[in-house]
Scaffold this motif. Structure first.
Motif, short mmCIF file in Angstrom:
data_model
loop_
_atom_site.label_atom_id
_atom_site.label_comp_id
_atom_site.label_asym_id
_atom_site.label_seq_id
_atom_site.Cartn_x
_atom_site.Cartn_y
_atom_site.Cartn_z
N MET A 64 28.31 -75.32 -10.93
CA MET A 64 28.24 -74.58 -9.65
C MET A 64 26.92 -73.79 -9.59
O MET A 64 26.58 -73.07 -10.52
N LYS A 65 26.25 -73.94 -8.49
CA LYS A 65 25.01 -73.17 -8.32
C LYS A 65 25.23 -72.05 -7.32
O LYS A 65 26.12 -72.14 -6.46
N LEU A 66 24.38 -71.01 -7.44
CA LEU A 66 24.48 -69.89 -6.51
C LEU A 66 24.36 -70.39 -5.07
O LEU A 66 25.08 -69.94 -4.17
N GLN A 67 23.48 -71.36 -4.87
CA GLN A 67 23.27 -71.88 -3.50
C GLN A 67 24.55 -72.45 -2.90
O GLN A 67 24.77 -72.37 -1.69
N ASP A 68 25.39 -73.07 -3.72
CA ASP A 68 26.63 -73.66 -3.19
C ASP A 68 27.56 -72.59 -2.66
O ASP A 68 28.21 -72.76 -1.63
N ILE A 69 27.64 -71.48 -3.40
CA ILE A 69 28.49 -70.37 -2.94
C ILE A 69 27.88 -69.79 -1.67
O ILE A 69 28.57 -69.53 -0.70
N TYR A 70 26.57 -69.60 -1.73
CA TYR A 70 25.88 -69.06 -0.56
C TYR A 70 26.08 -69.98 0.64
O TYR A 70 26.17 -69.51 1.77
N ALA A 71 26.16 -71.29 0.37
CA ALA A 71 26.27 -72.26 1.47
C ALA A 71 27.55 -72.03 2.28
O ALA A 71 27.53 -72.06 3.51
N ARG A 72 28.64 -71.75 1.57
CA ARG A 72 29.90 -71.52 2.28
C ARG A 72 29.80 -70.31 3.21
O ARG A 72 30.39 -70.28 4.29
N LYS A 73 29.08 -69.28 2.78
CA LYS A 73 28.96 -68.05 3.57
C LYS A 73 27.65 -68.02 4.35
O LYS A 73 27.22 -66.95 4.80
N LYS A 74 27.00 -69.19 4.47
CA LYS A 74 25.65 -69.23 5.02
C LYS A 74 25.50 -68.48 6.35
O LYS A 74 24.57 -67.70 6.53
N LYS A 75 26.42 -68.76 7.24
CA LYS A 75 26.32 -68.16 8.59
C LYS A 75 26.37 -66.63 8.49
O LYS A 75 25.55 -65.94 9.10
N ASP A 76 27.31 -66.14 7.68
CA ASP A 76 27.46 -64.69 7.57
C ASP A 76 26.29 -64.06 6.83
O ASP A 76 25.84 -62.96 7.17
N ILE A 77 25.79 -64.77 5.81
CA ILE A 77 24.64 -64.23 5.07
C ILE A 77 23.42 -64.14 5.99
O ILE A 77 22.67 -63.17 5.95
N SER A 78 23.27 -65.15 6.85
CA SER A 78 22.09 -65.04 7.72
C SER A 78 22.30 -64.00 8.81
O SER A 78 21.34 -63.37 9.27
N ALA A 79 23.56 -63.74 9.16
CA ALA A 79 23.84 -62.62 10.09
C ALA A 79 23.46 -61.29 9.43
O ALA A 79 22.90 -60.40 10.08
N ILE A 80 23.75 -61.18 8.14
CA ILE A 80 23.38 -59.96 7.40
C ILE A 80 21.86 -59.82 7.34
O ILE A 80 21.30 -58.74 7.53
N GLU A 81 21.20 -60.95 7.11
CA GLU A 81 19.74 -60.93 7.02
C GLU A 81 19.13 -60.42 8.33
O GLU A 81 18.22 -59.60 8.32
#
Lengths: 324, 324
Positions: free
Chosen positions: B1-18
């Motif tokens: 498992m890579k960090l990117q895969d976890i981030y991928a699931r929350k991608k939309k929300d993470i970019s909303a935070i950004e």
């Protein structure tokens, strides 16, 4: 009426605040404790806590609750002074060595951070979200004001409006919210708290104008630091802006300021101070400060006639005459 | 498992935070805007916001509420880095110029103050007093930790316990409360939030130990700064403390450290780094970091089996293997 007489009525509560201030910065870390206690012992008029206490009398006064606002207001003020002294390269304040001068700039930075963090910790004991929102918004503006001060150093083209906005952020806001939050924490209704905010804002503006005048008029003994400190570091205050408006003095003042700037504050500022003193700028600044005092008192007009109301009026007049 | 895969699931929300991060520091003041945006653009893994989001899934997840915790956690982290860089005289971070190096120490101080004030302003939108109490207590501890770091520079007599307390305050606490407050803001029950705190605390400890190892093992390209930066400024990290316990290496390490201290960090630290690398201290530190990861995962055991739980476990393992 003297400030001491007003303080005398609240003496017990003010000394409770003083004790709580000491307790609040206590920490099992020698250097942070020493720097914080050094700051506390350097004194100050504790005008913000006093405003919190008096404002609280317009609601249901409870000293324990009042402490949770009064102490943070003074701590926020102190922490902003420590960071300010870093920016100003100040070696003394109120006749005492500054933290940056007794220790160093880095210690001063963290001491400011620490005292500020303590302020936050204490005010969270008040569970009214409005209190936190008002406070955090004011703090953002205060920091912006501190940055603005750097930007306006030696800016001789600035307007009176620039100056007013700067002192609002630097001084008036925290005094304004001290009044407002004191009332809110005591459960007073919002419109009443808003009038106290207006009172504090206007008193705060007058207070800072007076402070800026004193720097040009006072002696080292009165000020606890050499006179002309503001102008030496390029802080263009209201009397200077007024003096710059005098066509026959403008060039001379610009030259003196340029000389000070070029010498990095090492030049004697006496000739410049003399010129400003003769310009009438101090008198005009006094007049404006007086108008703020009038507005402060007008803001109280419709408030209920509790003892605190007369005390606030007395403090306002005292600040209007401030010559210390 | 890579960090990117976890981030991928929350991608939309993470970019909303950004996006919210950018909006949050926006200000009509050129210099503060530039310094803040510079900091944001310098990047970072946004691990604290990700923890807030994942922890929120243990309650009633609402992105708007999550933003009011996730953004402040990242801003508090950023503001502590800016002040840290002042203390460390750091010129680069993540391969970018630091604020103190691109502007100056005073601008860095106020930029930190400003970003921090913004963090407060945003979190006041959460009206749960417990959230504010937890946060403010953690901040006091963080500042104390930063001061402690100064005190322990070049202190070769310090214990592992001293080191642990320091990295708890410096790193683990903020990660711990990111998890805890994310859950609380989503209305999760306190005992559940406390388990997430324990998870975050242990992950945070492992994370900082890994970070300290990397500084001794990584290359300039991997680190975004020269290796050995910690030891050059006198920051005695866990592998160094372990290495100092080796009787046959101790004197050599003490000499090298004294040489570095005397040269004000100008001496080449390569011989020292080589000695530490050969001491086995790095391996022992890795082992301890692994134990923290195990404890982190154990803290999650009794939590409900939502997707976020597996994500947190994956992140913990990722941090345990951290080699970047």
């Amino acid at each position: 009426m003297k400030l001491q007489d007003i303080y005398a009525r609240k003496k017990k509560d003010i000394s409770a605040i003083e004790k709580e201030l000491e307790r609040s910065v206590y920490i099992d870390h020698a250097m942070l404790r020493e720097t914080s206690v050094h700051l506390l012992k350097a004194g100050g008029k504790r005008i913000r806590p006093v405003f919190v206490l008096l404002a609280g009398e317009f609601g249901t006064y409870d000293l324990e609750r009042m402490k949770h606002v009064a102490v943070p207001m003074e701590l926020i003020h102190m922490s902003s002074l420590v960071h300010d002294d870093v920016i100003d390269d100040a070696n003394t304040r109120r006749g005492q060595l500054t933290v940056r001068s007794k220790w160093d700039n880095r210690v001063a930075m963290y001491t400011g951070d620490y005292i500020f963090a303590r302020a936050l910790e204490i005010i969270t004991k008040i569970s009214n979200p409005t209190v936190h929102q008002i406070m955090s918004k004011a703090i953002v503006q205060m920091v912006v004001g501190e940055m603005e001060q750097i930007r306006f150093f030696f800016q001789t083209e600035q307007t009176i409006r620039d100056y007013m906005l700067r002192i609002k952020r630097k001084t008036a806001l925290l005094i304004a919210i001290s009044c407002q939050l004191g009332a809110l924490a005591a459960g007073a209704p919002e419109p009443l708290a808003n009038r106290l905010y207006a009172f504090g804002y206007n008193v705060g503006m007058a207070f800072q104008i007076r402070d800026d005048i004193l720097d040009l008029r006072g002696t080292e003994k009165e000020l606890g630091k050499p006179p002309g400190s503001d102008v030496k570091q390029g802080n263009i205050t209201l009397p200077v802006i007024y003096a710059l408006q005098q066509a026959e003095l403008r060039d001379r003042i610009l030259q003196e300021l340029a000389r000070i700037q070029a010498s990095d504050g090492q030049t004697d500022a006496t000739p410049l101070i003399e010129t400003i003193r003769r310009s009438g700028g101090i008198e005009r600044a006094e007049e404006l400060s007086g108008r703020y005092i009038d507005k402060a008192i007008a803001a109280l007009r419709q408030l209920p006639d509790v003892q605190a109301k007369q005390d606030l009026i007395d403090i306002a007049y005292f600040i209007g005459d401030r010559n210390y």
